[in-house]
Design a protein around this motif. Structure first.
Motif, PDB file in Angstrom:
ATOM      1  N   LYS A   1      21.510  28.883  81.772  1.00 27.47           N
ATOM      2  CA  LYS A   1      22.496  29.272  80.764  1.00 27.47           C
ATOM      3  C   LYS A   1      21.791  29.225  79.403  1.00 27.47           C
ATOM      4  N   ILE A   2      21.992  30.267  78.611  1.00 23.09           N
ATOM      5  CA  ILE A   2      21.391  30.326  77.282  1.00 23.09           C
ATOM      6  C   ILE A   2      22.462  30.045  76.238  1.00 23.09           C
ATOM      7  N   LEU A   3      22.193  29.051  75.395  1.00 20.69           N
ATOM      8  CA  LEU A   3      23.085  28.686  74.297  1.00 20.69           C
ATOM      9  C   LEU A   3      22.448  29.152  72.991  1.00 20.69           C
ATOM     10  N   PHE A   4      23.163  29.986  72.256  1.00 19.68           N
ATOM     11  CA  PHE A   4      22.662  30.487  70.973  1.00 19.68           C
ATOM     12  C   PHE A   4      23.496  29.894  69.846  1.00 19.68           C
ATOM     13  N   LEU A   5      22.814  29.236  68.912  1.00 18.72           N
ATOM     14  CA  LEU A   5      23.477  28.643  67.752  1.00 18.72           C
ATOM     15  C   LEU A   5      23.256  29.536  66.538  1.00 18.72           C
ATOM     16  N   ASP A   6      24.353  29.843  65.868  1.00 13.30           N
ATOM     17  CA  ASP A   6      24.280  30.746  64.726  1.00 13.30           C
ATOM     18  C   ASP A   6      25.036  30.139  63.552  1.00 13.30           C
ATOM     19  N   ALA A   7      24.827  30.713  62.379  1.00 15.53           N
ATOM     20  CA  ALA A   7      25.571  30.333  61.180  1.00 15.53           C
ATOM     21  C   ALA A   7      25.417  31.471  60.180  1.00 15.53           C
ATOM     22  N   SER A   8      26.308  31.510  59.223  1.00 19.27           N
ATOM     23  CA  SER A   8      26.249  32.571  58.219  1.00 19.27           C
ATOM     24  C   SER A   8      24.998  32.405  57.361  1.00 19.27           C
ATOM     25  N   ASP A   9      24.564  33.525  56.766  1.00 19.39           N
ATOM     26  CA  ASP A   9      23.398  33.461  55.882  1.00 19.39           C
ATOM     27  C   ASP A   9      23.619  32.472  54.750  1.00 19.39           C
ATOM     28  N   GLU A  10      24.825  32.495  54.182  1.00 15.50           N
ATOM     29  CA  GLU A  10      25.130  31.606  53.061  1.00 15.50           C
ATOM     30  C   GLU A  10      25.002  30.144  53.464  1.00 15.50           C
ATOM     31  N   GLU A  11      25.492  29.814  54.655  1.00 19.89           N
ATOM     32  CA  GLU A  11      25.428  28.426  55.113  1.00 19.89           C
ATOM     33  C   GLU A  11      23.993  28.011  55.425  1.00 19.89           C
ATOM     34  N   LEU A  12      23.214  28.913  56.017  1.00 21.59           N
ATOM     35  CA  LEU A  12      21.817  28.599  56.311  1.00 21.59           C
ATOM     36  C   LEU A  12      21.027  28.352  55.026  1.00 21.59           C
ATOM     37  N   VAL A  13      21.272  29.181  54.019  1.00 16.07           N
ATOM     38  CA  VAL A  13      20.612  28.974  52.731  1.00 16.07           C
ATOM     39  C   VAL A  13      20.991  27.621  52.157  1.00 16.07           C
TER      40      VAL A  13
ATOM     41  N   ARG B   1      21.300  37.979  75.010  1.00 20.17           N
ATOM     42  CA  ARG B   1      21.171  37.420  76.360  1.00 20.17           C
ATOM     43  C   ARG B   1      22.003  36.143  76.561  1.00 20.17           C
ATOM     44  N   ALA B   2      22.473  35.572  75.473  1.00 21.68           N
ATOM     45  CA  ALA B   2      23.139  34.263  75.554  1.00 21.68           C
ATOM     46  C   ALA B   2      24.475  34.347  76.288  1.00 21.68           C
ATOM     47  N   GLN B   3      24.719  33.357  77.151  1.00 25.50           N
ATOM     48  CA  GLN B   3      26.027  33.239  77.799  1.00 25.50           C
ATOM     49  C   GLN B   3      27.042  32.538  76.902  1.00 25.50           C
ATOM     50  N   LEU B   4      26.535  31.750  75.955  1.00 28.71           N
ATOM     51  CA  LEU B   4      27.428  31.023  75.041  1.00 28.71           C
ATOM     52  C   LEU B   4      26.841  31.075  73.639  1.00 28.71           C
ATOM     53  N   MET B   5      27.655  31.465  72.685  1.00 24.40           N
ATOM     54  CA  MET B   5      27.245  31.493  71.282  1.00 24.40           C
ATOM     55  C   MET B   5      28.195  30.586  70.495  1.00 24.40           C
ATOM     56  N   ILE B   6      27.632  29.665  69.723  1.00 27.86           N
ATOM     57  CA  ILE B   6      28.436  28.771  68.891  1.00 27.86           C
ATOM     58  C   ILE B   6      28.084  29.018  67.435  1.00 27.86           C
ATOM     59  N   ASP B   7      29.089  29.374  66.652  1.00 26.50           N
ATOM     60  CA  ASP B   7      28.910  29.560  65.212  1.00 26.50           C
ATOM     61  C   ASP B   7      29.150  28.213  64.537  1.00 26.50           C
ATOM     62  N   THR B   8      28.106  27.654  63.945  1.00 28.87           N
ATOM     63  CA  THR B   8      28.201  26.310  63.359  1.00 28.87           C
ATOM     64  C   THR B   8      28.503  26.331  61.864  1.00 28.87           C
TER      65      THR B   8
END
Length: 296
Positions: A89-101, A136-143
């Motif tokens: 299982k592939i877990l992809f963690l993402d966040a908005s550009d503003e939050e990453l900055v 490819r991720a089966q699960l994506m979590i927006d942090t």
């Protein structure tokens, strides 16, 4: 080796999106975690896992800190298929550009793709490179709007299994004369109770002996104190679980850690276990004997 299925989780995503919190969470779930292994080492890694047969849950962090391995990473992900041996299982963690900055500014760290350039350029480049992994991720979590604790809860919700408790209690007795346990979360002192040590027939025994425990709890204030302690713990424990604490050490001490504290720790551990909490009961100083001038 028995053909037991290997559960593999690939943790990937944007730099700064929470992979460190994620890998700590998977460790607490009983996963064997590997951070940023070069893909060309993976075949040997799988071979060792198959031979050992002891590891059944793996969490593997893959990101772009090693940009030279990018093509190998994509090829590796392309070759990962669910088989009788491994489920992936592939877990992809993402966040908005503003939050990453904001997170990079707060930590004052450099982005791996912008070591000498603009931070935003690095984030944009990484987002483009990571798109195939994201797809490819089966699960994506927006942090973006998640605290570390909330991300941890999200991972527990999706990957928790029944065989690994995510919270457990250590109930232990100890003797103050040998020092406080440095890992204790809650410390209770039962030296206000009469000491069975001074009763000749109890001196060589411990709080695990029924007659000693009966003596300890027959004292006028023992049962009242015990019930109030148990009530306090029943009130507090759900809060510890909700806050994401993985373990709680309750240490109960008397002078030598032989009689009073042993009786209390044993009983409190057994009663908390009846509430369906995983409990380990230990008596740190049970087998120690050290004479003292004033043993009260």
């Amino acid at each position: 080796m028995t053909a037991e299925t290997l559960n593999l989780v690939i943790i990937t995503g944007m730099s700064g999106a929470g992979k460190t919190v994620a890998i700590q969470s998977f460790e607490d779930l009983g996963y064997f975690c590997v951070d940023n292994m070069p893909p060309n080492l993976l075949p040997k890694f799988w071979e060792l896992l198959k031979e050992s047969g002891k590891v059944t849950k793996i969490a593997l962090v893959i990101d772009l800190r090693s940009r030279a391995f990018y093509d190998e990473i994509i090829n590796m992900l392309s070759g990962l298929e669910n088989t009788n041996f491994v489920t992936t299982k592939i877990l992809f963690l993402d966040a908005s550009d503003e939050e990453l900055v904001s997170r990079y500014k707060e930590t004052r760290r450099s982005h791996p793709l912008a070591m000498e350039g603009r931070l935003m350029d690095g984030i944009t480049k990484e987002r483009t490179l990571m798109q195939e992994m994201r797809n490819r991720a089966q699960l994506m979590i927006d942090t973006t709007n998640l605290s570390p604790r909330q991300l941890r809860e999200e991972i527990f919700e999706n990957f928790k299994t029944q065989d690994v408790p995510t919270f457990h209690i250590e109930a232990m007795s100890f003797g103050f004369k040998y020092g406080l346990p440095i890992d204790a979360d809650i410390v209770m002192d039962v030296r206000f109770l009469p000491n069975p040590y001074y009763i000749p027939e109890f001196k060589p025994k411990t709080g695990l002996d029924e007659d000693v425990a009966d003596y300890v709890f027959s004292q006028p204030t023992s049962e009242t104190f015990y019930q109030e302690l148990l009530t306090m713990l029943k009130t507090a424990l759900p809060g510890y679980v909700k806050e994401g604490k993985t373990s709680l050490t309750i240490a109960i001490g008397c002078t030598g850690g032989q009689h009073r504290s042993v009786a209390f720790a044993q009983r409190i551990g057994e009663d908390l276990a009846k509430l369906d909490y995983p409990v380990d009961i230990t008596h740190r100083d049970l087998n120690k004997r050290k004479e003292t001038v004033n043993r009260s």
